[in-house]
Enzyme design. Structure first.
Site, PDB file in Angstrom:
ATOM      1  N   GLU A 197       0.812  -1.214   0.000  1.00 41.39           N
ATOM      2  CA  GLU A 197       0.000   0.000   0.000  1.00 41.39           C
ATOM      3  C   GLU A 197       0.850   1.271   0.000  1.00 41.39           C
ATOM      4  O   GLU A 197       0.551   2.232  -0.705  1.00 41.39           O
ATOM      5  CB  GLU A 197      -0.966   0.012   1.195  1.00 41.39           C
ATOM      6  N   GLU A 307     -16.135   1.464 -12.780  1.00 40.27           N
ATOM      7  CA  GLU A 307     -16.166   0.428 -13.823  1.00 40.27           C
ATOM      8  C   GLU A 307     -16.951  -0.742 -13.276  1.00 40.27           C
ATOM      9  O   GLU A 307     -16.614  -1.296 -12.225  1.00 40.27           O
ATOM     10  CB  GLU A 307     -14.744  -0.015 -14.202  1.00 40.27           C
TER      11      GLU A 307
HETATM   12  C1  LIG Z   1       5.720  -1.814   2.502  1.00 40.76           C
HETATM   13  O1  LIG Z   1       6.965  -2.436   2.421  1.00 40.76           O
HETATM   14  C2  LIG Z   1       8.041  -1.634   2.908  1.00 40.76           C
HETATM   15  C3  LIG Z   1       9.326  -2.418   2.735  1.00 40.76           C
HETATM   16  O2  LIG Z   1       9.506  -2.780   1.394  1.00 40.76           O
HETATM   17  C4  LIG Z   1       7.841  -1.302   4.362  1.00 40.76           C
HETATM   18  O3  LIG Z   1       8.848  -0.409   4.797  1.00 40.76           O
HETATM   19  C5  LIG Z   1       6.485  -0.655   4.536  1.00 40.76           C
HETATM   20  O4  LIG Z   1       6.197  -0.471   5.902  1.00 40.76           O
HETATM   21  C6  LIG Z   1       5.387  -1.516   3.934  1.00 40.76           C
HETATM   22  N1  LIG Z   1       4.119  -0.804   4.001  1.00 40.76           N
HETATM   23  C7  LIG Z   1       3.010  -1.398   4.348  1.00 40.76           C
HETATM   24  C8  LIG Z   1       1.781  -0.541   4.345  1.00 40.76           C
HETATM   25  O5  LIG Z   1       2.949  -2.555   4.645  1.00 40.76           O
END
Ligand SMILES: *[C@@H]1O[C@H](CO)[C@@H](O)[C@H](O)[C@H]1NC(C)=O
Ligand SMILES: *[C@@H]1O[C@H](CO)[C@@H](O)[C@H](O)[C@H]1NC(C)=O
Ligand SMILES: *[C@@H]1O[C@H](CO)[C@@H](O)[C@H](O)[C@H]1NC(C)=O
Ligand SMILES: *[C@@H]1O[C@H](CO)[C@@H](O)[C@H](O)[C@H]1NC(C)=O
Ligand SMILES: *[C@@H]1O[C@H](CO)[C@@H](O)[C@H](O)[C@H]1NC(C)=O
Ligand SMILES: *[C@@H]1O[C@H](CO)[C@@H](O)[C@H](O)[C@H]1NC(C)=O
Ligand SMILES: *[C@@H]1O[C@H](CO)[C@@H](O)[C@H](O)[C@H]1NC(C)=O
Ligand SMILES: *[C@@H]1O[C@H](CO)[C@@H](O)[C@H](O)[C@H]1NC(C)=O
Ligand SMILES: *[C@@H]1O[C@H](CO)[C@@H](O)[C@H](O)[C@H]1NC(C)=O
Ligand SMILES: *[C@@H]1O[C@H](CO)[C@@H](O)[C@H](O)[C@H]1NC(C)=O
Ligand SMILES: *[C@@H]1O[C@H](CO)[C@@H](O)[C@H](O)[C@H]1NC(C)=O
Ligand SMILES: *[C@@H]1O[C@H](CO)[C@@H](O)[C@H](O)[C@H]1NC(C)=O
Length: 525
Positions: A197, A307
């Site tokens: 996300e 959609e």
């Molecule tokens: C998404 O992944 C990154 C590491 O690649 C991490 O730092 C981050 O907290 C993650 N975000 C979510 C919403 O999980």
């Protein structure tokens, strides 16, 4: 948006009726839920980006058939449908400034329904100029992540701004189609499995900033967007999660768009009666959207279906192209309206099996008005003119999943009641012979209380059967291409002008044949 209960409405209606001496207050049934006042263009469409030149044509060759079909809906609802240009192909489209045509699409084994290698030329944007008084959502490519796709954003943003330059033409743009499928799509994986996300939000911010950086500041419409346009409410990215990760932190989301299909074209067990002509199924399908909308509208941002259609993967023949799918379309639209979804955009593409119309003749389909168009017309006829009236709608609960009823109020006064009878009646037998079984009807009775009227008008949306793909009429009118290029033509072999008697205590009974809709109109034309 708080939903007003009928009890609250009754007080208002009573006052209105006394002031205007129009009618007595009309009670349907205590405790029904009345929607908020509809905004304009509830009945809207989404067009596959690669099919837009087919649907709209260009300035030297505009597709007037499409325009007639949009005008018909505009004439019923007071404003033309809003058109979103996007879909899977928006995320394949790359700009080629030297392309002499609007589009160069190449089909691959990823899909036989649309090109998955796609370049667009400058004249692609000319299609936006062919339909007067239509507002658009333009879809930019987010999925590709190459130098060419970055250049595409930089080069197409000013072109989009040139043709969709202000609030009259542009609702707002959209960055990416169904990013919640980028990690899983059967048409090709576009992001690594750890793309989450916060990654989505960072990329969305970066790419929308890129667009903003190159447009004329007068194109202020490009500073707010529809998002996130996810395929589902709980796929590999969570729509609530992207807000928790600060999507729209710059107040740059104008509307929340979500996508919805009832089932898939090749999903096991899909039938016309069980999957589409089934109010319970529609309610279940929309429930997940309403749960999401309840959370997201707390942000004060309207929620709509950007959609949607019957069966994903472009629909199934014998199901999505039948009159039964049109009846589904009416129920689906009205249920969404009754539950405060802001707008519904039915998705279209050249040769798609769920099309409302085929804009050009190809080797796969003939140019023409298709059965689902009558679902859009039927919904527009029930909802009425939301430009000159304050329109509200409520579902009237019925007992059988194969039927649905709605009441529509204009400026607080009961204007129409619609009954959609979705009990399957086949016109043809499996061997192709015509069904000689008499077509059953169901009698529906409603008590409104004193109406001051002795009779009300009946209009019908009907065809020979739920399996019909042609011969459909709404109040005796056909919108078929071959009659008058999609403009309404009154057929003299269809009964119109029927009336239903209203008793002194305000009761009305009328018959609705299986697989048809009946509309009672309380205001006199
Ligand atoms: C998404 O992944 C990154 C590491 O690649 C991490 O730092 C981050 O907290 C993650 N975000 C979510 C919403 O999980
Ligand atoms: C009205 O809405 C409430 C809350 O969504 C629901 O529980 C109730 O069943 C609805 N009533 C009718 C008559 O539709
Ligand atoms: C429908 O709308 C079009 C375009 O706004 C208009 O030209 C036409 O006269 C209308 N037709 C009817 C029957 O109102
Ligand atoms: C406009 O459309 C016609 C018909 O499809 C096509 O022949 C013509 O090349 C198009 N014009 C441009 C500028 O793309
Ligand atoms: C259209 O795209 C194909 C590749 O998919 C390419 O071979 C062809 O040259 C392109 N045509 C034009 C006019 O650019
Ligand atoms: C399409 O064909 C390529 C090989 O040409 C193959 O690698 C790919 O998996 C195929 N994709 C699909 C969706 O069948
Ligand atoms: C997109 O491309 C940029 C520049 O090459 C790179 O920094 C970024 O990580 C890429 N994003 C994804 C999701 O692949
Ligand atoms: C922007 O709008 C202003 C005020 O309408 C106008 O004077 C100006 O010429 C516009 N700029 C461009 C680049 O069109
Ligand atoms: C979302 O899907 C996951 C499985 O992928 C499931 O565990 C979870 O309960 C679902 N959440 C909702 C709200 O449906
Ligand atoms: C309608 O759909 C519901 C929910 O999926 C299902 O339980 C029911 O059997 C269906 N009704 C018919 C008539 O197929
Ligand atoms: C209508 O036709 C469909 C498809 O052939 C069939 O499955 C269904 O049983 C038929 N329904 C009735 C009521 O005859
Ligand atoms: C009514 O007339 C139209 C147009 O002439 C024709 O196509 C259709 O089959 C007729 N419908 C019925 C129910 O006879």
């Amino acid at each position: 948006m708080s939903r007003r209960r009928l009890v609250g409405w009754l007080v208002g209606a009573f006052i209105t009726s006394l002031v205007n001496a129009v009618s007595h207050p009309i009670r349907v049934q205590a405790g029904i839920n009345v929607s908020s006042i509809l905004t304009q263009s509830f009945v809207s469409f989404s067009i596959e980006l690669s099919s837009f030149p087919d649907f709209a044509g260009n300035l030297s060759n505009p597709n007037t058939f499409s325009l007639n079909l949009l005008d018909n809906i505009g004439n019923l609802t007071g404003s033309k449908p809003i058109i979103r240009i996007g879909g899977n192909t928006q995320d394949y489209a790359l700009y080629d400034p030297d392309l002499p045509t609007a589009l160069n699409g190449t089909y691959t084994n990823a899909s036989s329904d649309y090109p998955t290698i796609l370049t667009i030329g400058k004249s692609f944007f000319e299609s936006y100029l062919t339909w007067p008084d239509v507002q658009y959502i333009h879809g930019f490519n987010m999925a590709s992540n190459t130098t060419a796709s970055q250049d595409t954003l930089l080069e197409t943003a000013p072109l989009a701004c040139d043709v969709l330059s202000d609030g009259l033409e542009l609702i707002c743009p959209q960055m990416g189609n169904e990013p919640d499928l980028y990690k899983t799509s059967a048409q090709g994986i576009k992001r690594p499995s750890n793309w989450n996300e916060s990654d989505y939000v960072a990329e969305w911010d970066e790419k929308t900033e890129l667009v903003k950086s190159v447009i004329d500041p007068n194109c202020s419409g490009y500073y707010t967007w529809v998002a996130p346009s996810f395929a589902g409410t709980n796929n590999s990215l969570s729509p609530v999660g992207v807000w928790q990760n600060a999507l729209g932190r710059d107040n740059d989301i104008k509307e929340v768009s979500s996508h919805n299909y009832i089932s898939g074209a090749t999903s096991p067990g899909v039938t016309l009666q069980g999957t589409l002509m089934n109010h319970t199924r529609t309610v279940e399908s929309i429930d997940a959207q309403l749960q999401l909308a309840a959370i997201l509208t707390q942000l004060g941002i309207p929620f709509f279906l950007g959609e949607t259609n019957s069966l994903y993967n472009e629909g199934a023949p014998g199901l999505s192209d039948s009159f039964g799918a049109a009846l589904w379309g009416v129920d689906f639209n009205l249920w969404c309206a009754a539950n405060d979804i802001e707008r519904v955009h039915m998705h279209q593409g050249t040769n798609y099996r769920y099309n409302a119309w085929q804009p050009v003749t190809t080797s796969k389909a003939t140019k023409g008005t298709k059965a689902p168009y009558y679902g859009s017309i039927g919904a527009a006829a029930v909802l009425g003119n939301s430009v000159v009236h304050n329109i509200q709608i409520a579902n009237v609960p019925l007992t059988d999943a194969r039927e649905a009823a709605y009441v529509v109020f204009e400026d607080g006064i009961l204007a129409r009641l619609a009954v959609i009878n979705m009990m399957q009646y086949n016109y043809t037998n499996p061997n192709g012979s015509i069904n000689t079984e008499p077509r059953p009807s169901k009698t529906y009775s409603f008590t409104f209380g004193p109406t001051g009227k002795t009779s009300v008008r009946i209009q019908r949306l009907i065809a020979n059967g739920s399996d019909s793909i042609s011969g459909i009429t709404m109040d005796g009118r056909s919108y078929n291409y071959e009659l008058d290029q999609g403009r309404p033509v009154i057929l003299n072999n269809i009964t119109t002008g029927e009336r239903a008697a209203v008793s002194s205590n305000g009761s009305v009974s009328f018959d609705v044949p299986w697989s048809s809709m009946g509309i009672l109109t309380f205001e006199e034309a």
